[in-house]
Design an enzyme around this catalytic site. Structure first.
Site, PDB file in Angstrom:
ATOM      1  N   HIS A   1      -4.596   6.019  -0.894  1.00  0.00           N
ATOM      2  CA  HIS A   1      -4.601   6.046   0.056  1.00  0.00           C
ATOM      3  C   HIS A   1      -4.717   6.603   1.214  1.00  0.00           C
ATOM      4  CE1 HIS A   1      -9.496   5.407   1.374  1.00  0.00           C
ATOM      5  NE2 HIS A   1      -9.192   4.367   1.430  1.00  0.00           N
TER       6      HIS A   1
ATOM      7  N   ASP B   1      -6.891  11.213   2.605  1.00  0.00           N
ATOM      8  CA  ASP B   1      -6.978  11.111   1.268  1.00  0.00           C
ATOM      9  C   ASP B   1      -8.141  11.675   0.813  1.00  0.00           C
ATOM     10  OD1 ASP B   1      -8.649   8.457   0.122  1.00  0.00           O
ATOM     11  OD2 ASP B   1      -6.740   8.252   1.624  1.00  0.00           O
TER      12      ASP B   1
ATOM     13  N   TYR C   1       0.775  -1.227  -0.127  1.00  0.00           N
ATOM     14  CA  TYR C   1      -0.316   0.327   0.264  1.00  0.00           C
ATOM     15  C   TYR C   1       0.883   1.183  -0.363  1.00  0.00           C
ATOM     16  CZ  TYR C   1      -3.516  -3.332   1.014  1.00  0.00           C
ATOM     17  OH  TYR C   1      -4.433  -4.506   1.153  1.00  0.00           O
TER      18      TYR C   1
ATOM     19  N   ASN D   1     -14.193   5.840   4.202  1.00  0.00           N
ATOM     20  CA  ASN D   1     -14.301   4.668   5.456  1.00  0.00           C
ATOM     21  C   ASN D   1     -13.291   5.036   6.685  1.00  0.00           C
ATOM     22  OD1 ASN D   1     -16.217   4.334   3.979  1.00  0.00           O
ATOM     23  ND2 ASN D   1     -15.467   2.049   3.076  1.00  0.00           N
TER      24      ASN D   1
ATOM     25  N   ASN E   1     -10.547   1.398   7.268  1.00  0.00           N
ATOM     26  CA  ASN E   1     -11.682   0.513   7.499  1.00  0.00           C
ATOM     27  C   ASN E   1     -12.127   1.493   9.513  1.00  0.00           C
ATOM     28  OD1 ASN E   1     -12.272   0.909   4.637  1.00  0.00           O
ATOM     29  ND2 ASN E   1     -13.281  -0.837   4.600  1.00  0.00           N
TER      30      ASN E   1
END
Length: 188
Positions: free
Chosen positions: A19, A91, A14, A112, A66
């Site tokens: 994100h 973001d 990631y 989220n 989340n």
């Protein structure tokens, strides 16, 4: 004492994704403060430093996006930090790449990580810095978990630097002053 939180997802896969804009800003802030994320607490990576006379706790939740609120509320409760002294950086797909938007409070706007934060803090009243990552052309999930295009990378670098400066402005001059200074920011 202030809690400064950058939202993102942990793990190599990631890194540098849209994100993880919040993580990127916190990494740059840690560099500027000459501190390391050398503690694992509150289900996240933690660094401590000072901005002016204020002690700051930097937090990168490792709960995945989340569930970010779970990590944030643990740190806030531990240090007894009120919501108005928790700054969340994340973001925003509704802003073009290279734009910043600062807010004193507000809804999750479909994000989220912010939904989780609002749920766990039981309030929308916490300051935030939104980092523009551009709107998805097709699928939202692939967009936010994707990396920036080569032509967007320079804009993002400038935006991350500006977000770090906005953090200093918030802590040194207050959110209202920082909003008037940085809400028009657009990296070219």
């Amino acid at each position: 004492m202030h809690l400064i939180v950058g939202l993102g997802n942990p793990g190599k896969e990631y890194e540098k994704t849209r994100h993880n804009a919040g993580f990127m800003v916190l990494d740059e802030l840690a560099k500027k403060l000459n501190v390391q994320f050398d503690k694992n607490k509150f289900r996240g990576k933690v660094a401590e430093g000072r901005i002016g006379t204020k002690k700051v706790i930097l937090l990168k939740p490792e709960t995945f996006m989340n569930l970010s609120g779970e990590s944030i509320v643990e740190a806030a409760d531990f240090y007894k930090i009120p919501n108005e002294e928790i700054l969340v950086i994340f973001d925003d797909v509704s802003l073009d790449v290279g734009k910043l938007r600062l807010r004193k409070k507000g809804s999750a706007g479909g994000h989220n990580g912010i939904k989780s934060t609002i749920l766990h803090l039981a309030s929308e009243d916490f300051p935030r810095i939104k980092v523009g990552v551009g709107a998805p052309k097709h699928d939202l999930i692939h967009h936010v978990l994707g990396k920036f295009q080569e032509e967007e990378e320079e804009k993002m670098k400038k935006t991350i630097y500006a977000a770090v400066e906005a953090v200093f402005a918030i802590l040194e001059h207050g959110i209202d002053s920082a909003i008037s200074e940085y809400n028009g920011f657009r990296a070219e």
